[in-house]
Scaffold this active site. Structure first.
Site: not given
Length: 765
Positions: A64, A115, A137, A289, A334
């Site tokens: 990923h 996702h 993002d 991020d 998180s």
């Protein structure tokens, strides 16, 4: 409020301890690493990794995060970009999102990501955090998010588990996006049993910014301080990238539920405003991020992209769960967290903005010139790595791939099934098509999303593309569409990817926007299967070639692999998003007609192309070759649509794709509840087809437009000048509330609307 440490003490695996205990066994397989990958980590470090280092490498070298099976093919997106394609590209592949110049000093950043796996395990949070992640993002590029979109794919509509997924995923998207105050302006919803165990939840976000506001993810300036801010770090999402998103589902393995993140949209909304104030005041030197791989990703990518060195004290991370180990803190995904690089001089101003927005933060360390990423726990060194080996120089696999032996048989099996004839049969066929799961109204879903919040949405579902105004003074705006057809890609992956791009490109053009740039989300099965890998390689080749032919660059995107369960892979599903630009959104063209007496024209040529079509799908058939694609014709059609819209020659436009002319006419009539009289006999004679083919063929490069009578001469002259086929097939009939296909059948709009809108409520209400 600045920092806080946990009093929890661990038996810490330090770098010194790792050097002294080379024989100690570490759970590299449980963290998703292959044996050869673990050995490579040992070679890079010259010793065994610490537990914290193992955590970092495992998530950052996951499929990923590292694209280790796909990057050898993805290079084509850069290799095939011409100088002309780069004209409007401000930031390309490699950053958090691409940035495109749209004129007048304005820029747009947009990207789509997946996702999928988290949304199957925990539908609400999986989908919600998909929205949250892609929005961050966009924030990290220096932009204000202005809209989201969600291309979705579910299993069979009547399968017992589909309702669980639909309810949870739709609620998650709506709950998060609505709470952020972001309009959801489009996407897709497809039902197919091939996605039963692997639904696809792709999320796109778009943001706007001035050229001077672009921010990049790098840690530059020796002595500059590193700060983590936003939500506290918890145990949710640990191993999400490496364990959940980088392997196939298998019932024999433990539950993956702990790897799903938990989102808080209200915290993210505050984070958006906080970041924008930081940008406005020039407070941060670099920003990243925290999404997949969490702190592991943020620290290693910032360091690798900048001066190459960073020192971090991990005990200063603010925690929701004080029992987390250092490795778990590094791996946690998180949500609602950002990491920034701030000069010492700006530290006070940074803290003041954090206090203003009541956002928690913790100073973790500083940028160094050592070329090493050093992470300590209570002053003891637990990570000492070259950040490039973590973030950018991971494994690269040239996976074996081979064309499936079964494909010749599938491609030879052209559709020869039920072809209704006669007026009543054709009418029944249109009703069946428009009430089918894939062609029915998606209002039950999209009505759960706020499409018009912020007041800048000019078009949204069910129009062909979403349109957003960027500048209130000039009317400058953008259009966005996402498209894919898994059946086409199953039949021919190369052409399937090209067809996905062509449809999104065409959808943007029908609104009147000039297509300009591309983002993609490539959803496939296991890369360890040579046949799946061949599908992937062919799809990338097809998309790269088509982008080159159409002159639109790929600015970024995502690859989602291992979308398969028990050895059964999804159809190859390359979702392609196209961004278009308007000089003035006041001239956007909706997908439905409104004015009585306007002429209805069909642009393009219709051929006997039913393989992979919605009609064939309704008859349980999947075989043959997808429709022929002529990209030069697509460019010409787009030019006609854009120029006609800009010059006021058309008042409505709808592309022809899934469902063919029957779907386009039905949707255009239902858009504003205005009927039409349609003649297809001349079309049949011109193109040598029967009425059924005229209505249900999915030939590409076509659109239906409504032309005011005063503009017919100009419109025809434009088509003639470009030598593009067009045919006047009807007229808007506002008095007769029906779709009247003359000489064949009359379908009252009330009957059509009832059939079109009843399907989703019947299954999910």
């Amino acid at each position: 409020m600045t920092t806080e440490t946990t009093s929890k003490k661990f038996n810490i695996d330090t770098v010194e301890h790792a050097e002294q205990t080379p024989e100690q066994q570490l759970p590299w397989a449980e963290l998703g690493l292959k044996e050869n990958e673990y050995q490579r980590v040992v070679e890079i470090l010259g010793r065994r990794p610490t537990a914290a280092e193992l955590a970092m490498y495992s998530v950052m070298w996951s499929e990923h995060c590292s694209y280790k099976s796909s990057k050898v093919h993805l290079r084509q997106f850069g290799d095939k970009v011409t100088d002309a394609m780069k004209e409007h590209l401000l930031v390309g592949i490699g950053e958090n999102a691409g940035v495109v110049d749209i004129g007048d000093g304005w820029a747009v950043t947009f990207k789509v990501e997946s996702h999928n796996h988290p949304s199957f395990v925990e539908p609400y949070q999986g989908a919600a955090t998909g929205v949250g992640g892609i929005v961050r993002d966009i924030i990290s590029m220096g932009a204000r998010p202005v809209a989201v979109m969600d291309p979705l794919r579910f299993g069979a509509i009547d399968h017992p588990d589909t309702a669980r997924l639909v309810h949870g995923i739709v609620a998650g998207i709506g709950g998060y996006g609505n709470s952020l105050g972001l309009p959801n302006i489009g996407g897709e919803v497809v039902f197919d049993s091939v996605y039963q165990g692997n639904p696809l939840v792709n999320a796109l976000a778009v943001g706007v910014l001035r050229h001077e506001d672009i921010r990049l993810a790098n840690a530059s300036g020796v002595g500059n301080r590193v700060v983590l801010f936003g939500a506290r770090t918890g145990g949710d999402g640990i191993g999400g990238a490496s364990v959940l998103a980088s392997e196939s589902f298998d019932d024999a393995k433990p539950s993956k539920r702990p790897a799903v993140q938990v989102g808080d949209p209200f915290a993210e909304k505050v984070l958006i405003e906080c970041c924008l104030e930081l940008f406005k005041n020039g407070i941060v030197e670099g920003i990243q991020d925290l999404g997949a791989a969490g702190i592991s990703c943020a620290t290693s990518e910032l360091a690798s992209n900048g001066e190459g060195g960073m020192h971090v004290e991990l005990t200063d991370v603010l925690l929701r769960d004080p029992s987390l180990t250092p490795g778990e803190i590094l791996m946690s995904e998180s949500q609602e967290r950002m990491m920034a690089v701030v000069t010492p001089e700006n530290a006070g101003a940074f803290e003041a903005i954090m206090d203003k927005w009541s956002v928690e933060y913790s100073w973790l360390g500083e940028v160094t010139d050592t070329g090493r990423l050093i992470i300590e726990w209570d002053g003891e060194k637990i990570v000492d790595v070259d950040p490039r080996t973590v973030a950018h120089d991971g494994p690269v696999y040239e996976r074996p791939y081979s064309r499936p032996e079964w494909l010749d048989g599938v491609q030879a099996d052209s559709f020869a099934g039920d072809r209704p004839s006669g007026g009543e049969q054709l009418k029944s066929a249109v009703l069946e098509l428009m009430s089918s799961p894939n062609m029915c109204s998606k209002d039950w879903i999209t009505n759960q999303y706020d499409r018009f919040v912020q007041g800048n949405t000019a078009l949204a579902m069910p129009d062909d593309a979403g349109v957003v105004r960027v500048d209130e003074e000039t009317g400058l705006g953008i259009a966005l569409s996402t498209d894919a057809n898994g059946r086409y890609s199953y039949l021919n992956p190369y052409d399937g990817a090209r067809l996905a791009l062509a449809e999104a490109y065409r959808n943007v053009a029908t609104t009147g926007a000039q297509p300009m740039a591309v983002t993609d989300c490539l959803n496939f099965g296991s890369p360890e299967d040579p046949e799946v890998m061949w599908q992937f390689a062919e799809s990338v080749r097809g998309l790269a070639d088509a982008c080159q032919d159409l002159g639109v660059p790929v600015t970024g995107g995502n690859v989602s692999l291992y979308n398969q369960t028990g050895g059964v892979a999804i159809h190859p599903t390359p979702v392609v998003g196209v961004l278009g630009v308007f000089d003035d959104v006041a001239r956007r063209t909706p997908s439905g007609w409104r004015e009585d007496g306007q002429a209805i024209y069909l642009l393009g040529t219709t051929r006997n192309e039913l393989d992979g079509s919605e009609w064939a799908n309704l008859r349980g058939h999947l075989g043959g070759q997808p429709p022929v694609l002529d990209l030069q014709a697509e460019k010409t059609l787009a030019a006609i649509l854009v120029n006609s819209s800009r010059d006021g020659m058309i008042d409505a436009a709808h592309d022809l794709s899934e469902g063919g002319l029957a779907a386009a006419l039905s949707e255009a009539a239902l858009r504003f509840g205005v009927g039409a009289r349609i003649g297809i006999d001349e079309l049949c004679e011109r193109d040598g087809i029967d009425p059924f083919t005229a209505l249900f063929s999915e030939s590409q490069g076509r659109a239906v437009v409504a032309v005011p009578r005063s503009e017919e001469v100009r419109f025809n002259d434009m088509c003639t000048a470009r030598n593009f086929p067009r045919l006047r097939i009807g007229v808007v009939d506002a008095e007769n509330q029906a779709l009247d296909v003359q000489g064949h059948f009359t379908l009252p709009l009330a009957e059509l609307k009832e059939a079109h809108e009843a399907t989703l409520p019947k299954h999910f209400a």
